[in-house]
Design an enzyme around this catalytic site. Structure first.
Site, short mmCIF file in Angstrom:
data_model
loop_
_atom_site.label_atom_id
_atom_site.label_comp_id
_atom_site.label_asym_id
_atom_site.label_seq_id
_atom_site.Cartn_x
_atom_site.Cartn_y
_atom_site.Cartn_z
N ARG A 1 2.04 6.48 7.18
CA ARG A 1 1.31 7.71 7.47
C ARG A 1 0.29 7.46 8.57
O ARG A 1 -0.40 6.44 8.57
CB ARG A 1 0.62 8.24 6.21
CG ARG A 1 1.62 8.64 5.14
CD ARG A 1 0.98 9.24 3.92
NE ARG A 1 1.97 9.43 2.87
CZ ARG A 1 1.70 9.86 1.64
NH1 ARG A 1 0.44 10.15 1.32
NH2 ARG A 1 2.66 10.01 0.75
N ARG B 1 -6.92 3.59 2.20
CA ARG B 1 -6.24 4.52 3.08
C ARG B 1 -5.62 3.74 4.24
O ARG B 1 -6.28 3.43 5.23
CB ARG B 1 -7.23 5.57 3.60
CG ARG B 1 -6.59 6.82 4.19
CD ARG B 1 -7.64 7.84 4.56
NE ARG B 1 -8.36 8.31 3.41
CZ ARG B 1 -7.95 9.30 2.61
NH1 ARG B 1 -6.80 9.91 2.87
NH2 ARG B 1 -8.67 9.68 1.57
N GLU C 1 -7.64 9.10 -6.62
CA GLU C 1 -6.24 9.45 -6.87
C GLU C 1 -5.35 8.22 -6.76
O GLU C 1 -5.44 7.46 -5.81
CB GLU C 1 -5.78 10.50 -5.86
CG GLU C 1 -4.30 10.87 -5.99
CD GLU C 1 -3.75 11.55 -4.75
OE1 GLU C 1 -2.53 11.42 -4.51
OE2 GLU C 1 -4.53 12.19 -4.01
N SER D 1 0.25 11.43 -7.71
CA SER D 1 0.31 12.88 -7.61
C SER D 1 1.71 13.30 -8.00
O SER D 1 2.69 12.87 -7.38
CB SER D 1 -0.02 13.33 -6.18
OG SER D 1 -0.19 14.72 -6.10
N ARG E 1 -3.00 1.17 -4.30
CA ARG E 1 -4.14 1.72 -5.03
C ARG E 1 -4.20 1.19 -6.46
O ARG E 1 -5.28 1.03 -7.03
CB ARG E 1 -4.10 3.25 -5.00
CG ARG E 1 -4.33 3.81 -3.61
CD ARG E 1 -4.62 5.29 -3.60
NE ARG E 1 -5.00 5.73 -2.27
CZ ARG E 1 -5.61 6.88 -2.01
NH1 ARG E 1 -5.89 7.72 -3.00
NH2 ARG E 1 -5.94 7.21 -0.77
#
Length: 420
Positions: A260, A275, A347, A350, A387
């Site tokens: 990403r 991130r 988070e 999801s 994460r």
């Protein structure tokens, strides 16, 4: 993609759904445009029919030696009119489709109203926050002190938002991915799949990543895309298919690298691994009949929660509000892990139900009792490995900077109990 037939039946309800997401109404305009398109198509059919009749008259006239110049002039006029109507109908259809492709999914009625993550609803908490007798450190402080997490070398190789993991931390990352795959395949019936990391435009459009999220993804010079998540290739395996009903449900999982660009995230989570441009994720995808969609969403979210429970990481399930629900989702549960070093919930998974939104874009259907119908697709992280590594390091840290290895991971780690 939205159902134009349903939109025509109730444009007011369609606009109300857009309003929940803070978007301007377009339903009545789309219905008006569609009526103009259908009128153009009807006129096109009439013109084509008239041209066929005229062609016969011209042929008969020429056989009998009659002057057909007037008829031929009319045929030219009809040809031009047909071309004009074809272009007009095609232009309107393209405009309608462009608008529909740019609009997010309709929200499930159970999704709460709200504008941002501040309005999300906590469903439940699981696990206990660890009570530390010392000030817990963040993951990058722990990893760098151990000499097993190297950001400067990654920056030398690739720039910011990359990391090099070494030794026991590299093995721990691999162990987490294997543990997730083993759990999801052996206990929850997901079929392990190895997928391409490069996909075409059709796969990205079908899974609602294009055109809206083009800037969030990396594109190669030959026009393919590095996958932002294995959701794209896993879901797109049924693109263009009409599946037998007995094939459903289809449950797929893949452990893959994800890429990403993190466009728009400048200044956010700069330190550490939270991130990254490249990360590992265990993805879950389900393809089901519409009536099984809601139960499958709960089942998928439970599967992701099971990983956190067995790792002993405190977490909470959050139902996202209207303003925080993603573009393609009708309903989303986030799982947020407690990070002791940050003293914050972040988070880690999801899980989204897209209903038939992606299926319409992909033209993915199944043979129901009433004929071909669109499947429902769901996707979720089971979990984001990087994460999870962060949460594990911060949860299991010791005052001397060492990190305990959870019991369930020790068989994957050569039975070592501590990283020091």
């Amino acid at each position: 993609m939205h159902d134009l037939k349903a939109l025509r039946a109730d444009p007011t309800a369609f606009d109300a759904a857009l309003e929940r997401r803070g978007l301007a109404p377009v339903g009545h305009k789309l219905v008006t445009d569609d009526e103009e398109r259908r009128a153009a198509l009807a006129a096109l059919q009439d013109a084509q029919g008239a041209r066929k009749v005229l062609a016969k008259e011209i042929g008969q006239g020429k056989k009998s030696g009659e002057d057909t110049s007037d008829l031929e002039a009319r045929a030219v006029e009809l040809r031009d009119e047909i071309t004009r109507l074809e272009v007009h109908a095609s232009t309107i259809e393209k405009n309608i489709n462009d608008i529909l492709m740019s609009l997010p999914n309709r929200l499930d009625p159970s999704v709460p109203d709200g504008k941002s993550e501040e309005d999300n609803v906590i469903v439940h908490y699981r696990g206990e926050k660890r009570d530390f007798p010392f000030a817990p450190k963040q993951h990058f402080e722990l990893g760098e002190a151990l000499g097993l997490m190297d950001f400067p070398t990654a920056a030398k190789l690739s720039g910011t938002r990359f990391v090099v993991l070494r030794g026991a931390l590299a093995r721990l990352e691999r162990a987490l991915g294997q543990f997730m795959l083993d759990t999801h395949t052996s206990e929850f019936g997901y079929h392990e799949t190895s997928v391409p990391l490069l996909v075409n435009d059709e796969a990205m459009y079908g899974t609602d990543k294009l055109p809206k999220f083009a800037e969030d993804s990396f594109r190669t010079e030959d026009g393919r895309w590095l996958i932002p998540t294995a959701e794209v290739p896993l879901t797109a395996t049924v693109m263009g298919e009409i599946l037998p009903e007995k094939a459903l449900p289809i449950r797929l999982t893949a452990l893959s690298q994800c890429f990403r660009s993190e466009a728009g995230s400048a200044g956010r989570d700069v330190r550490g691994m939270l991130r990254q441009h490249q990360f590992t994720k265990c993805e879950l995808v389900s393809i089901v009949a519409p009536e099984e969609s809601e139960a499958e969403h709960e089942r998928m979210t439970h599967a992701a929660e099971t990983i956190l429970e067995r790792l002993g990481i405190a977490f909470r399930r959050v139902l996202l509000c209207a303003g925080d629900t993603g573009f393609g989702a009708a309903k989303t549960f986030d799982l947020e892990a407690w990070l002791p070093g940050q003293q914050a919930w972040r988070e880690i998974s999801s899980c989204s139900n897209t209903r038939d939104f992606q299926a319409r874009r992909m033209k993915a259907r199944y043979r129901s009792e009433n004929g071909p119908a669109f499947v429902n697709t769901l996707n979720g992280s089971g979990l984001a490995v990087g994460r999870t590594l962060i949460a594990l390091m911060e949860t299991y840290q010791n005052e001397d900077g060492s990190i305990d290895v959870p019991e369930v991971l020790q068989p994957y780690m050569g039975h070592i109990k501590k990283i020091s």
